[in-house]
Design a protein around this motif. Structure first.
Motif, short mmCIF file in Angstrom:
data_model
loop_
_atom_site.label_atom_id
_atom_site.label_comp_id
_atom_site.label_asym_id
_atom_site.label_seq_id
_atom_site.Cartn_x
_atom_site.Cartn_y
_atom_site.Cartn_z
N TYR A 176 1.73 -3.33 -1.39
CA TYR A 176 1.28 -2.59 -2.58
C TYR A 176 -0.07 -1.91 -2.34
O TYR A 176 -0.33 -0.83 -2.90
N ALA A 177 -0.93 -2.52 -1.52
CA ALA A 177 -2.17 -1.84 -1.16
C ALA A 177 -1.87 -0.56 -0.40
O ALA A 177 -2.50 0.48 -0.62
N GLY A 178 -0.88 -0.62 0.51
CA GLY A 178 -0.47 0.57 1.23
C GLY A 178 0.09 1.64 0.31
O GLY A 178 -0.19 2.83 0.47
N TYR A 179 0.87 1.21 -0.68
CA TYR A 179 1.42 2.15 -1.66
C TYR A 179 0.32 2.87 -2.42
O TYR A 179 0.30 4.10 -2.51
N LEU A 180 -0.64 2.11 -2.95
CA LEU A 180 -1.71 2.71 -3.74
C LEU A 180 -2.62 3.56 -2.85
O LEU A 180 -3.07 4.64 -3.26
N HIS A 181 -2.89 3.10 -1.64
CA HIS A 181 -3.75 3.86 -0.72
C HIS A 181 -3.08 5.17 -0.33
O HIS A 181 -3.75 6.23 -0.29
N ALA A 182 -1.79 5.12 -0.05
CA ALA A 182 -1.08 6.35 0.35
C ALA A 182 -1.07 7.37 -0.78
O ALA A 182 -1.22 8.56 -0.54
N ARG A 183 -0.90 6.90 -2.00
CA ARG A 183 -0.91 7.84 -3.13
C ARG A 183 -2.29 8.43 -3.36
O ARG A 183 -2.44 9.59 -3.74
N ALA A 184 -3.34 7.62 -3.12
CA ALA A 184 -4.69 8.09 -3.40
C ALA A 184 -5.23 8.99 -2.30
O ALA A 184 -6.00 9.92 -2.58
N THR A 185 -4.84 8.75 -1.04
CA THR A 185 -5.45 9.48 0.07
C THR A 185 -4.50 10.48 0.72
O THR A 185 -4.91 11.58 1.08
N ALA A 186 -3.25 10.10 0.89
CA ALA A 186 -2.31 10.98 1.57
C ALA A 186 -1.50 11.83 0.61
O ALA A 186 -0.70 12.66 1.03
N GLY A 187 -1.71 11.61 -0.69
CA GLY A 187 -1.00 12.41 -1.67
C GLY A 187 0.48 12.13 -1.74
O GLY A 187 1.27 13.00 -2.11
N TRP A 188 0.88 10.91 -1.40
CA TRP A 188 2.31 10.57 -1.47
C TRP A 188 2.77 10.57 -2.91
O TRP A 188 2.14 9.99 -3.79
N ARG A 189 3.88 11.21 -3.13
CA ARG A 189 4.53 11.19 -4.44
C ARG A 189 6.02 11.08 -4.19
O ARG A 189 6.51 11.25 -3.09
N GLY A 190 6.73 10.77 -5.25
CA GLY A 190 8.17 10.86 -5.19
C GLY A 190 8.84 9.81 -4.35
O GLY A 190 8.46 8.64 -4.35
N ARG A 191 9.86 10.23 -3.60
CA ARG A 191 10.78 9.30 -2.96
C ARG A 191 10.10 8.39 -1.94
O ARG A 191 10.39 7.19 -1.89
N ASN A 192 9.23 8.92 -1.10
CA ASN A 192 8.59 8.09 -0.08
C ASN A 192 7.79 6.96 -0.71
O ASN A 192 7.87 5.80 -0.29
N ALA A 193 6.99 7.29 -1.73
CA ALA A 193 6.24 6.26 -2.42
C ALA A 193 7.16 5.26 -3.11
O ALA A 193 6.89 4.05 -3.13
N ALA A 194 8.27 5.74 -3.65
CA ALA A 194 9.22 4.85 -4.32
C ALA A 194 9.80 3.83 -3.36
O ALA A 194 9.96 2.65 -3.71
N TYR A 195 10.11 4.25 -2.14
CA TYR A 195 10.67 3.32 -1.16
C TYR A 195 9.65 2.23 -0.80
O TYR A 195 10.02 1.06 -0.63
N VAL A 196 8.38 2.61 -0.69
CA VAL A 196 7.35 1.60 -0.40
C VAL A 196 7.24 0.61 -1.57
O VAL A 196 7.11 -0.60 -1.36
N ALA A 197 7.30 1.13 -2.80
CA ALA A 197 7.22 0.25 -3.97
C ALA A 197 8.40 -0.72 -4.02
O ALA A 197 8.23 -1.90 -4.36
N LEU A 198 9.60 -0.23 -3.69
CA LEU A 198 10.76 -1.12 -3.66
C LEU A 198 10.61 -2.19 -2.59
O LEU A 198 11.01 -3.34 -2.78
#
Length: 241
Positions: free
Chosen positions: A210-232
């Protein structure tokens, strides 16, 4: 007041959900009176508390925004988990083992229950996002869509993505506190903060995902499907743990 007003306007499904929530609150309370302690000292009790926290989180979010569409995606795992608790995990009311007699039971496990419950709601929004995105892509391409009634109920995928992100962002600090409190309790009970016990290890793995999920969204601008797979993946580690 806002919750009551919201519930009065959304129909029978939410009313039934509220009745179930109240009955489950009564079940948890009666279990606590039966064992004379906080009623989450084994997997049966933890599952009851986890599902209760999930429904509570859903109702709180519902009081703030119109998210009725999340109901079926939240209630499905809740009902399945309750069935598993009653049929497989049930144990009679009994005292705790000596090592668990501590006020840290209330602190650590309560934090884990709340975080896990909110994570479940975020996961429901994530699953719904993936379904909504698939419908949106198929509709834009002019392809036939199955379950059109469900497709019409879906909000915009971006709205679901934001709802999931907010749930995960809220739950993550609570999970962080739960991991730290668990280490302190372990030192109090067994004399070591960390022993790489499987439950400790997988709780930490959940934190990393979950830290990777939040970090990726905050710094790498991950949205959508890629972020969803990490959350799952993050919620899968909770289930495994």
């Amino acid at each position: 007041y806002r919750l009551v007003r919201c519930l009065l306007g959304v129909g029978a499904a939410i009313a039934v959900t509220l009745i179930g929530w109240l009955l489950q609150a009564g079940a948890i309370a009666s279990r606590g009176f039966a064992v004379h302690r906080m009623p989450w000292g084994n997997m049966y009790e933890f599952t009851l508390a986890l599902t209760f926290a999930s429904v509570t989180a859903f109702l709180v979010i519902l009081a703030r925004q119109p998210v009725r569409y999340l109901g079926v995606f939240v209630m499905t795992p809740v009902v399945l988990a309750l069935g598993l608790a009653v049929l497989v995990l049930y144990v009679p009311a009994a005292p705790l083992m000596p090592a668990l007699h501590s006020y840290w039971l209330a602190i650590h496990v309560t934090a884990a229950v709340i975080a896990s419950g909110v994570f479940m709601v975020g996961t429901a929004a994530t699953v719904m996002f993936l379904v909504a995105e698939r419908y949106a892509i198929a509709t834009a391409a002019g392809k036939p869509v199955r379950f059109t009634a469900l497709a019409r109920m879906m909000p915009e995928p971006d709205a679901l993505d934001r709802t999931a992100y907010r749930a995960f962002a809220f739950a993550f600090p609570i999970w962080t506190f739960a991991v730290i409190a668990g280490a302190i309790w372990a030192e109090y009970a067994w004399g070591h903060y960390w022993q790489w016990d499987p439950k400790e290890t997988w709780a930490f793995i959940t934190w990393i995902v979950y830290a990777g999920y939040l970090h990726a969204r905050a710094t790498a601008g991950w949205r959508g499907r890629n972020a969803a797979y990490v959350a799952l993946l993050g919620f899968a580690t909770i289930i495994f743990n």
